[in-house]
Design an enzyme around this catalytic site. Structure first.
Site, PDB file in Angstrom:
ATOM      1  N   ASN A 181      17.994  39.691  21.467  1.00 46.27           N
ATOM      2  CA  ASN A 181      17.860  40.329  20.157  1.00 46.27           C
ATOM      3  C   ASN A 181      17.262  41.717  20.388  1.00 46.27           C
ATOM      4  O   ASN A 181      17.007  42.098  21.535  1.00 46.27           O
ATOM      5  CB  ASN A 181      17.054  39.461  19.177  1.00 46.27           C
ATOM      6  N   ASP A 239      20.584  30.561  18.592  1.00 52.49           N
ATOM      7  CA  ASP A 239      21.226  29.555  19.450  1.00 52.49           C
ATOM      8  C   ASP A 239      22.641  29.257  18.951  1.00 52.49           C
ATOM      9  O   ASP A 239      23.567  29.078  19.755  1.00 52.49           O
ATOM     10  CB  ASP A 239      20.397  28.269  19.473  1.00 52.49           C
ATOM     11  N   GLY A 274      16.252  22.892   9.953  1.00 52.16           N
ATOM     12  CA  GLY A 274      16.271  22.417  11.345  1.00 52.16           C
ATOM     13  C   GLY A 274      17.150  23.284  12.224  1.00 52.16           C
ATOM     14  O   GLY A 274      18.140  23.860  11.750  1.00 52.16           O
TER      15      GLY A 274
END
Ligand code: RIB
Length: 295
Positions: A181, A239, A274
């Protein structure tokens, strides 16, 4: 086959209205345990899209370890390369969710028992890979060993340098795609983003949160816009981007199309709770790509 070599954690998630200040005790709103770990998250993201994915990793011989392996199996990730290490706890991540943001502390446990010898034992499995996906939640000497091994086997590596601390620029010799990032990019290369991007055309892809991602194509800077989204939990968005990017690269997409696809998957992932909760199947990503509402 996509091979993810990396971490598996149980995420211990506390939701609270405000982050506590130093020395302060506050009452939280909820506590949940959900599967996580950057490696496992990236493996699940690619598998949900329909990718053939195997994972090479460690868990501890505790209840979490079994649960984490079962979760990967349920997501069609091949777990034959996962070892259970006796006398060691599974990795955990302590996650505080508040103010639309998160703060994470990882206790690596079995993930830090991942040795070059373990990787070497898995050589035959690795040889089947079209792409190897790595993050930096396992020991750095093991990362160096994997990079060397993949170079010898002529297998491209996608490295997500998170957490960025252990990264060394010499890794770029054996990395096909690096996906930091903005903060990680600065930390790694110690220069402004444009200079770093121009040094590694079509190989360095910098993620920009909900603004999308960018790379340099050798002639010009390409900014691939992010999609409009209603974020509930941003844990695991990076991810999902990486798992989806791996899937798209193996499917043969050109880089710009692959990054757009990964942006769409990442934008969907934040709409549920989550790290893995919102990781989308292929049809949902295709729908978001068709609707094409960028941020
Ligand atoms: O990227 C998010 C992940 O980071 C969490 O699932 C947590 O386990 C940490 O590894």
């Amino acid at each position: 086959m996509i091979t993810v070599i990396g971490s598996i954690n149980m995420d211990l998630v506390v939701q609270t209205e405000n982050f506590p200040r130093q020395g302060e005790t506050t009452l939280g709103e909820s506590f949940t345990t959900v599967p996580g770990g950057k490696g496992a998250n990236q493996a699940v993201a690619a598998a949900r899209l329909g990718g053939h994915v195997q994972m090479i990793a460690n868990v501890g011989n505790d209840g979490f370890g079994e649960e984490l392996i079962e979760n990967l199996k349920a997501n069609t990730v091949n777990v034959e390369g996962i070892r259970t290490i006796s006398g060691t706890a599974s990795g955990i991540a302590n996650i505080l969710l508040s103010e639309g943001d998160n703060r994470i502390i990882v206790v690596s446990g079995a993930n830090f028992e991942m040795s070059p010898a373990h990787v070497n034992d898995m050589k035959e499995k690795i040889a089947k890979s079209r792409l190897v996906v790595l993050q930096l939640e396992i020991p750095i000497p093991t990362i160096e060993y994997i990079l060397q091994l993949c170079a010898e086997m002529d297998i491209p590596v996608l490295l997500n340098p998170a957490p960025a601390g252990g990264f060394r620029e010499q890794f770029m010799r054996n990395v096909a795609y690096l996906t930091p990032n903005e903060t990680e990019c600065e930390q790694i290369f110690g220069t402004d983003m444009e200079t770093a991007l121009e040094k590694y055309p079509n190989r360095l892809i910098v993620t920009l949160g909900d603004a999308g991602a960018r790379f340099f194509d050798g002639k010009q800077h390409v900014i691939v816009k992010g999609f409009k989204t209603d974020a509930i939990d941003t844990t695991g968005a990076g991810d999902t981007f990486n798992g989806a990017l791996a899937y798209a690269i193996v499917e043969g997409y050109d880089l710009q199309k692959a990054v757009r696809f990964a942006n769409a998957a990442g934008s969907l992932s934040v709409e549920k709770f989550g790290a893995q909760g919102g990781m989308p199947p292929l049809a949902e990503v295709q729908k978001r790509l068709q609707n094409n509402v960028t941020d």
